[in-house]
Design a protein around this motif. Sequence first.
Motif, PDB file in Angstrom:
ATOM      1  N   UNK A  29      11.923   0.856  -1.976  1.00 43.00           N
ATOM      2  CA  UNK A  29      10.300   0.975  -1.668  1.00 43.00           C
ATOM      3  C   UNK A  29       9.914   0.017  -2.932  1.00 43.00           C
ATOM      4  N   UNK A  30      10.304   0.301  -4.084  1.00 43.32           N
ATOM      5  CA  UNK A  30       9.729  -0.539  -5.246  1.00 43.32           C
ATOM      6  C   UNK A  30      10.054  -1.980  -5.218  1.00 43.32           C
ATOM      7  N   UNK A  31      11.316  -2.285  -4.635  1.00 42.78           N
ATOM      8  CA  UNK A  31      11.757  -3.986  -4.516  1.00 42.78           C
ATOM      9  C   UNK A  31      10.958  -4.186  -3.307  1.00 42.78           C
ATOM     10  N   UNK A  32      10.766  -3.761  -2.129  1.00 37.20           N
ATOM     11  CA  UNK A  32      10.044  -4.275  -1.055  1.00 37.20           C
ATOM     12  C   UNK A  32       8.639  -4.484  -1.298  1.00 37.20           C
ATOM     13  N   UNK A  33       7.985  -3.734  -2.265  1.00 34.79           N
ATOM     14  CA  UNK A  33       6.613  -3.986  -2.524  1.00 34.79           C
ATOM     15  C   UNK A  33       6.610  -5.370  -3.292  1.00 34.79           C
ATOM     16  N   UNK A  34       7.663  -5.473  -4.383  1.00 33.22           N
ATOM     17  CA  UNK A  34       7.517  -6.994  -4.815  1.00 33.22           C
ATOM     18  C   UNK A  34       7.869  -8.058  -3.979  1.00 33.22           C
ATOM     19  N   UNK A  35       8.821  -7.961  -3.156  1.00 31.40           N
ATOM     20  CA  UNK A  35       9.132  -8.983  -1.955  1.00 31.40           C
ATOM     21  C   UNK A  35       7.908  -9.339  -1.236  1.00 31.40           C
ATOM     22  N   UNK A  36       7.210  -8.186  -0.914  1.00 30.47           N
ATOM     23  CA  UNK A  36       5.918  -8.306   0.095  1.00 30.47           C
ATOM     24  C   UNK A  36       5.045  -9.394  -0.658  1.00 30.47           C
TER      25      UNK A  36
ATOM     26  N   UNK B  50       0.821  -1.274  -0.145  1.00 32.81           N
ATOM     27  CA  UNK B  50      -0.212  -0.054   0.203  1.00 32.81           C
ATOM     28  C   UNK B  50       0.879   1.328  -0.027  1.00 32.81           C
ATOM     29  N   UNK B  51       1.926   1.259   0.669  1.00 33.25           N
ATOM     30  CA  UNK B  51       2.938   2.338   0.742  1.00 33.25           C
ATOM     31  C   UNK B  51       3.387   2.687  -0.595  1.00 33.25           C
ATOM     32  N   UNK B  52       3.675   1.685  -1.314  1.00 31.21           N
ATOM     33  CA  UNK B  52       4.246   1.782  -2.938  1.00 31.21           C
ATOM     34  C   UNK B  52       3.233   2.558  -3.861  1.00 31.21           C
ATOM     35  N   UNK B  53       1.936   2.363  -3.421  1.00 34.17           N
ATOM     36  CA  UNK B  53       0.867   2.743  -4.206  1.00 34.17           C
ATOM     37  C   UNK B  53       0.622   4.262  -3.887  1.00 34.17           C
ATOM     38  N   UNK B  54       0.743   4.488  -2.508  1.00 30.57           N
ATOM     39  CA  UNK B  54       0.238   5.847  -2.007  1.00 30.57           C
ATOM     40  C   UNK B  54       1.601   6.724  -2.362  1.00 30.57           C
ATOM     41  N   UNK B  55       3.026   6.196  -2.529  1.00 27.27           N
ATOM     42  CA  UNK B  55       3.911   6.885  -3.039  1.00 27.27           C
ATOM     43  C   UNK B  55       3.747   7.393  -4.506  1.00 27.27           C
ATOM     44  N   UNK B  56       3.626   6.376  -5.413  1.00 23.27           N
ATOM     45  CA  UNK B  56       3.769   6.307  -6.865  1.00 23.27           C
ATOM     46  C   UNK B  56       2.293   7.615  -7.339  1.00 23.27           C
ATOM     47  N   UNK B  57       1.346   7.465  -6.654  1.00 25.38           N
ATOM     48  CA  UNK B  57       0.303   8.303  -7.168  1.00 25.38           C
ATOM     49  C   UNK B  57       0.467   9.724  -6.795  1.00 25.38           C
TER      50      UNK B  57
ATOM     51  N   UNK C  66      -0.404   3.681   7.296  1.00 24.26           N
ATOM     52  CA  UNK C  66       0.609   3.113   6.571  1.00 24.26           C
ATOM     53  C   UNK C  66       1.466   2.340   7.638  1.00 24.26           C
ATOM     54  N   UNK C  67       1.994   1.431   7.240  1.00 23.25           N
ATOM     55  CA  UNK C  67       2.908   0.682   8.111  1.00 23.25           C
ATOM     56  C   UNK C  67       4.015   0.034   7.384  1.00 23.25           C
ATOM     57  N   UNK C  68       5.322  -0.294   8.132  1.00 24.67           N
ATOM     58  CA  UNK C  68       6.317  -1.008   7.290  1.00 24.67           C
ATOM     59  C   UNK C  68       7.540   0.038   7.008  1.00 24.67           C
ATOM     60  N   UNK C  69       7.284   1.295   7.600  1.00 25.10           N
ATOM     61  CA  UNK C  69       8.565   2.212   7.533  1.00 25.10           C
ATOM     62  C   UNK C  69       9.765   1.778   8.051  1.00 25.10           C
ATOM     63  N   UNK C  70       9.588   0.951   9.141  1.00 31.32           N
ATOM     64  CA  UNK C  70      10.969   0.608   9.634  1.00 31.32           C
ATOM     65  C   UNK C  70      11.736  -0.468   8.809  1.00 31.32           C
ATOM     66  N   UNK C  71      11.036  -1.064   7.929  1.00 34.51           N
ATOM     67  CA  UNK C  71      11.575  -2.036   6.888  1.00 34.51           C
ATOM     68  C   UNK C  71      12.451  -1.331   5.985  1.00 34.51           C
ATOM     69  N   UNK C  72      11.686  -0.411   5.389  1.00 33.83           N
ATOM     70  CA  UNK C  72      12.595   0.316   4.480  1.00 33.83           C
ATOM     71  C   UNK C  72      13.938   1.115   5.175  1.00 33.83           C
ATOM     72  N   UNK C  73      13.632   1.590   6.351  1.00 28.57           N
ATOM     73  CA  UNK C  73      14.758   2.159   7.068  1.00 28.57           C
ATOM     74  C   UNK C  73      15.882   1.056   7.452  1.00 28.57           C
ATOM     75  N   UNK C  74      15.441  -0.064   7.859  1.00 29.75           N
ATOM     76  CA  UNK C  74      16.335  -1.178   7.960  1.00 29.75           C
ATOM     77  C   UNK C  74      17.250  -1.599   6.737  1.00 29.75           C
ATOM     78  N   UNK C  75      16.619  -1.732   5.775  1.00 29.46           N
ATOM     79  CA  UNK C  75      17.211  -2.013   4.569  1.00 29.46           C
ATOM     80  C   UNK C  75      18.218  -0.873   3.974  1.00 29.46           C
ATOM     81  N   UNK C  76      17.877   0.270   4.274  1.00 36.15           N
ATOM     82  CA  UNK C  76      18.540   1.528   3.961  1.00 36.15           C
ATOM     83  C   UNK C  76      19.890   1.731   4.638  1.00 36.15           C
ATOM     84  N   UNK C  77      19.933   1.332   5.991  1.00 34.17           N
ATOM     85  CA  UNK C  77      20.957   1.460   7.177  1.00 34.17           C
ATOM     86  C   UNK C  77      21.916   0.286   6.530  1.00 34.17           C
ATOM     87  N   UNK C  78      21.392  -0.801   6.288  1.00 41.60           N
ATOM     88  CA  UNK C  78      22.515  -1.924   5.653  1.00 41.60           C
ATOM     89  C   UNK C  78      23.089  -1.574   4.399  1.00 41.60           C
ATOM     90  N   UNK C  79      22.228  -0.823   3.513  1.00 43.23           N
ATOM     91  CA  UNK C  79      22.880  -0.498   2.242  1.00 43.23           C
ATOM     92  C   UNK C  79      23.657   0.387   2.281  1.00 43.23           C
TER      93      UNK C  79
END
Length: 329
Positions: A126-133, A67-74, A99-112
């Motif tokens: 975010x685009x990759x996380x939507x697919x992986x979800x 849902x977060x990816x939808x709300x971002x892209x629109x 919306x939920x899942x912000x901490x997942x994006x932050x965790x991936x970003x920190x590692x990257x």
Amino acid sequence: MEVFSHFHSKTPIFFVVLLATFITLSLGQGTRVGFYRTTCPRAETIVQAAVQSAIRSNPTIAPGLLRMSFHDCFVNGCDASILIDGPSTEKTAGPNSLLRGFEVIDAAKTQLEAICPGVVSCADILALAARDSVVQAGGTGWAVPTGRRDGLVSRAADTANLPAFNDPINVQIRKFTDKGLNTQDLVALSGAHTIGTAACALFSYRLYNFNNTNGPDPSINQAFLPQLRNLCPNGGDGSRRVALDTGSVNNFDNSYYANLRAGRGVLESDAVLWNDPTTQRFVQRFLGLRGLLGLRFNVEFGRSMVKMGNIELKTGTQGEIRRVCNAIN
């Protein structure tokens, strides 16, 4: 093309192609699969691991990230503007409040950032996380073109045109058309509601006083109505959540469309997809009904996600690569 008009006819073809590629890249147009293959080879694996870990602990993260990816892209394109913290940012707008899942994006970003600093955009994460979800919920994956840049603007006021839970079909079609998406994309992407839940506050008006009739929405299956009323009593807790795809809330499959056909759509914006002939034929095709050319929901969903992921892109030198996803550099 005029840009090549001054070339001698014997100009080597490879040079023309090379120049065309350079012009395209310098204008910042387009994404491609494997954008980080050389600059950050582990990028997609790291995002995938972060998403897997989060969803194992909490399956509701899957629909949250989607849902977060939808709300971002629109809103101003797929540029991670939904992730920005601060007063009056997109994140603070009503449609984004749950919306939920912000901490997942932050965790991936920190590692990257630890292994490839300043390389991978939050928009691509975010685009990759939507697919992986979707994959974690049992759906089919798709190749995600990457190379997005992060936006520099995030305003709550810009969320006014997000698709809404009570939009009639003509409004839904217009909102999708405005973003370069067609009616099949609308029906396919609405299938994201095969996972996740909705708050009673978003649809209880359909159960008790639809269009000021003091009665229910007549399109709701009469056998389904008592179940919804039991979950969402009149005047009860509006924050209580109900599965959007009854019987299959955590599985990414086409049962959502079967529920629409059976009058068991929860949100009005979902129910009207079956009640209007313009969209009903695509619902039928995702179900393989009436001898129509069938469409494989999982495959078409991925195709529509790629189309949506290219809305109003920022690439090349546009925007920036954020150091953290919740703040502009």
